[in-house]
Design an enzyme around this catalytic site. Structure first.
Site, mmCIF file in Angstrom:
data_model
loop_
_atom_site.group_PDB
_atom_site.id
_atom_site.type_symbol
_atom_site.label_atom_id
_atom_site.label_comp_id
_atom_site.label_asym_id
_atom_site.label_seq_id
_atom_site.Cartn_x
_atom_site.Cartn_y
_atom_site.Cartn_z
ATOM 1 N N HIS A 203 64.915 14.954 54.382
ATOM 2 C CA HIS A 203 63.634 14.348 54.787
ATOM 3 C C HIS A 203 63.451 12.901 54.368
ATOM 4 O O HIS A 203 62.464 12.275 54.731
ATOM 5 C CB HIS A 203 62.471 15.173 54.213
ATOM 6 C CG HIS A 203 62.628 16.632 54.473
ATOM 7 N ND1 HIS A 203 63.178 17.496 53.552
ATOM 8 C CD2 HIS A 203 62.367 17.366 55.576
ATOM 9 C CE1 HIS A 203 63.236 18.711 54.067
ATOM 10 N NE2 HIS A 203 62.764 18.669 55.288
ATOM 11 N N ASP B 101 33.895 13.351 50.917
ATOM 12 C CA ASP B 101 32.830 14.150 51.520
ATOM 13 C C ASP B 101 32.405 15.184 50.467
ATOM 14 O O ASP B 101 33.153 15.436 49.524
ATOM 15 C CB ASP B 101 33.330 14.859 52.792
ATOM 16 C CG ASP B 101 34.604 15.648 52.549
ATOM 17 O OD1 ASP B 101 35.684 15.040 52.486
ATOM 18 O OD2 ASP B 101 34.527 16.883 52.384
HETATM 19 N N1 HPA Z 1 38.749 20.244 51.832
HETATM 20 C C1 HPA Z 1 40.045 20.100 51.539
HETATM 21 N N2 HPA Z 1 40.623 18.928 51.355
HETATM 22 C C2 HPA Z 1 39.871 17.829 51.460
HETATM 23 C C3 HPA Z 1 38.524 17.898 51.759
HETATM 24 C C4 HPA Z 1 37.926 19.172 51.940
HETATM 25 O O1 HPA Z 1 36.720 19.290 52.197
HETATM 26 N N3 HPA Z 1 38.045 16.622 51.825
HETATM 27 C C5 HPA Z 1 39.083 15.811 51.554
HETATM 28 N N4 HPA Z 1 40.198 16.527 51.336
#
Ligand code: HPA
Length: 237
Positions: free
Chosen positions: A10, A209
């Site tokens: 890879h 987030d």
């Molecule tokens: N879940 C899994 N991985 C992630 C998330 C999530 O909400 N946000 C950024 N990476």
């Protein structure tokens, strides 16, 4: 004698192309962005499957950056080959994570100390129980010191590494009760590969987030809020 494992299936880089420390974002384009933004004289050392890897210097120190791709199978492959065939000593994941804890918010930097996971990656070692992926204490200690020097108190703690992004079981509430700060999809495999190879790993992530508040960064904001995470990673590289 030339290393018979190089090139790997890879990675087509040559022996010695990687520095002792490799920073690993998930996204190949972010690898290019990091190399072009932070490294002096970056040289492309791998582009197999578009997984861009560069080596250059940062404040006179030789440093590499290469993408891991998404998820533990992909991170598992690249970190295994870097640790075991390219003699890389340290891998620092720099990526995004979803917030779980009430005490973390979007844009915060979170260091993953230990890793809860629903992945079976650790089963390969034949341990009769659950293996416990954990970061390198020396790297964590240096990263905490670097963050404090930059004037911020880092969030350090448990993170959850999942194989499932779109998870119907929605187990985040249970994890929150256990004090888990954030979730992402790569570092449990990275920590286990590092442990097995006798090498060092740490995941430093920016919250992109939040699973409970619904807060999220735009794709554009994601690009620009990574400065603090990158500066910490480069400082300890
Ligand atoms: N879940 C899994 N991985 C992630 C998330 C999530 O909400 N946000 C950024 N990476």
């Amino acid at each position: 004698m030339a290393n018979p494992n190089i090139p790997t299936p890879h990675i087509t880089a040559k022996e010695g192309d990687f520095a002792r420390t490799v920073l690993m974002p998930g996204d190949p384009l972010r690898s290019k962005f990091i190399a072009e933004t932070y490294l002096e004289n970056p040289v492309l050392v791998n582009n197999t499957r578009g997984v861009q890897g560069y080596t250059g210097t940062y404040k006179g120190k030789r440093v590499s950056v290469m993408a891991s791709g998404m998820g533990m199978p992909s991170m598992g492959i690249y970190s295994y080959e870097l640790f075991n065939y390219y003699d890389v000593q340290n891998i620092i994941r720099v990526g995004t994570a979803g917030g779980i804890g009430d005490n973390v918010k979007v844009r915060d930097v979170v260091f993953g100390m230990s890793a809860y996971t629903n992945s079976n990656f650790g089963r390969q070692y034949g341990f009769d129980g659950n293996v416990a992926p954990c970061c390198s204490f020396p790297l964590l200690e240096q990263a905490v010191a670097a963050a404090r020097k930059m004037g911020s108190e880092p969030n350090v703690g448990e993170r959850y590494y999942t194989d499932i992004f779109y998870d119907e079981a929605g187990g985040a509430g249970k994890l929150k009760k256990l004090g888990v700060l954030a979730t992402e999809m790569e570092a449990a495999a990275l920590y286990l590969n590092a442990a097995r190879a006798g090498k060092k790993a740490l995941a430093i992530c920016t919250i992109s987030d939040h699973l409970f508040t619904g807060e999220a960064l735009s794709a554009e904001a994601r690009q620009t809020t990574f400065t603090q995470m990158m500066e910490i990673a480069l400082e300890i590289a």
